[in-house]
Design a protein around this motif. Structure first.
Motif, short mmCIF file in Angstrom:
data_model
loop_
_atom_site.label_atom_id
_atom_site.label_comp_id
_atom_site.label_asym_id
_atom_site.label_seq_id
_atom_site.Cartn_x
_atom_site.Cartn_y
_atom_site.Cartn_z
N MET A 137 -4.90 35.54 -1.10
CA MET A 137 -5.83 34.46 -1.43
C MET A 137 -5.64 34.05 -2.88
N LEU A 138 -5.51 35.03 -3.77
CA LEU A 138 -5.29 34.74 -5.18
C LEU A 138 -3.95 34.06 -5.39
N GLU A 139 -2.94 34.49 -4.64
CA GLU A 139 -1.63 33.85 -4.70
C GLU A 139 -1.71 32.39 -4.26
N SER A 140 -2.48 32.14 -3.20
CA SER A 140 -2.67 30.77 -2.73
C SER A 140 -3.38 29.92 -3.78
N LEU A 141 -4.34 30.52 -4.47
CA LEU A 141 -5.05 29.81 -5.53
C LEU A 141 -4.10 29.43 -6.66
N GLU A 142 -3.25 30.36 -7.06
CA GLU A 142 -2.28 30.06 -8.12
C GLU A 142 -1.34 28.95 -7.69
N THR A 143 -0.91 28.97 -6.43
CA THR A 143 -0.03 27.93 -5.91
C THR A 143 -0.72 26.58 -5.93
N LEU A 144 -1.98 26.54 -5.49
CA LEU A 144 -2.74 25.29 -5.49
C LEU A 144 -2.93 24.74 -6.90
N VAL A 145 -3.30 25.61 -7.83
CA VAL A 145 -3.52 25.18 -9.21
C VAL A 145 -2.23 24.61 -9.79
N SER A 146 -1.11 25.30 -9.58
CA SER A 146 0.18 24.81 -10.08
C SER A 146 0.53 23.47 -9.47
N TYR A 147 0.32 23.34 -8.17
CA TYR A 147 0.62 22.08 -7.48
C TYR A 147 -0.21 20.93 -8.04
N VAL A 148 -1.51 21.15 -8.17
CA VAL A 148 -2.40 20.09 -8.67
C VAL A 148 -2.03 19.70 -10.10
N LEU A 149 -1.79 20.68 -10.93
CA LEU A 149 -1.42 20.37 -12.32
C LEU A 149 -0.13 19.56 -12.37
N LYS A 150 0.84 19.92 -11.53
CA LYS A 150 2.09 19.16 -11.49
C LYS A 150 1.84 17.73 -11.02
N GLN A 151 1.02 17.56 -9.99
CA GLN A 151 0.72 16.23 -9.46
C GLN A 151 -0.01 15.37 -10.50
N MET A 152 -0.79 16.01 -11.35
CA MET A 152 -1.57 15.29 -12.33
C MET A 152 -0.82 15.08 -13.65
N GLY A 153 0.47 15.30 -13.64
CA GLY A 153 1.25 15.01 -14.84
C GLY A 153 1.90 16.21 -15.47
N GLY A 154 1.61 17.38 -14.97
CA GLY A 154 2.29 18.57 -15.44
C GLY A 154 1.58 19.32 -16.53
N PHE A 155 1.60 20.59 -16.40
CA PHE A 155 1.07 21.51 -17.39
C PHE A 155 1.66 22.86 -17.02
N HIS A 156 2.37 23.48 -17.95
CA HIS A 156 3.00 24.74 -17.62
C HIS A 156 3.04 25.64 -18.84
N ILE A 157 2.42 26.77 -18.69
CA ILE A 157 2.53 27.80 -19.71
C ILE A 157 3.32 28.91 -19.06
N ASP A 158 4.47 29.20 -19.61
CA ASP A 158 5.36 30.19 -19.02
C ASP A 158 4.65 31.53 -18.85
N GLY A 159 4.59 31.98 -17.61
CA GLY A 159 4.05 33.31 -17.32
C GLY A 159 2.53 33.37 -17.21
N TRP A 160 1.84 32.26 -16.99
CA TRP A 160 0.38 32.32 -16.88
C TRP A 160 -0.02 33.00 -15.58
N HIS A 161 -1.19 33.58 -15.58
CA HIS A 161 -1.74 34.24 -14.41
C HIS A 161 -3.22 33.94 -14.32
N VAL A 162 -3.74 33.84 -13.12
CA VAL A 162 -5.18 33.72 -12.91
C VAL A 162 -5.75 35.11 -13.11
N LYS A 163 -6.70 35.24 -14.02
CA LYS A 163 -7.31 36.53 -14.27
C LYS A 163 -8.65 36.57 -13.57
N SER A 164 -8.65 37.22 -12.45
CA SER A 164 -9.85 37.33 -11.64
C SER A 164 -9.83 38.69 -10.96
N PRO A 165 -10.94 39.37 -10.94
CA PRO A 165 -10.94 40.67 -10.25
C PRO A 165 -10.73 40.46 -8.75
#
Length: 87
Positions: free
Chosen positions: A56-84
């Motif tokens: 589920m967390l992996e799917s969230l990271e994929t969705l966030v990356s996809y949306v950011l790319k669609q909205m013009g791009g944003f990429h910080i090398d090696g970012w991770h969602v920090k959630s328990p």
């Protein structure tokens, strides 16, 4: 919500999002057009149906990356969602 605003679609209440994405009767009833990004829709529905917390967390990271790319791009090398992850 942010991606919907970016795509210029009306805000859908949180409790109606799943129905909006899958039920054509909902679209007719509320005179809404279908969500314009089919790829996002499928990824989102997959994430909603995920039972495994890590996937589920992996799917969230994929969705966030996809949306950011669609909205013009944003990429910080090696970012991770920090959630328990509760198991």
């Amino acid at each position: 919500m942010e991606y919907g605003q970016y795509l210029n679609i009306a805000t859908i209440p949180t409790y109606q999002i799943h129905t909006y994405l899958v039920d054509p009767i909902y679209l007719q009833k509320y005179m809404k057009s279908a969500f314009p990004d089919e790829r996002f829709k499928q990824m989102f529905l997959h994430a909603l149906n995920e039972n495994n917390a890590e996937q589920m967390l992996e799917s969230l990271e994929t969705l966030v990356s996809y949306v950011l790319k669609q909205m013009g791009g944003f990429h910080i090398d090696g970012w991770h969602v920090k959630s328990p992850i509760e198991g």
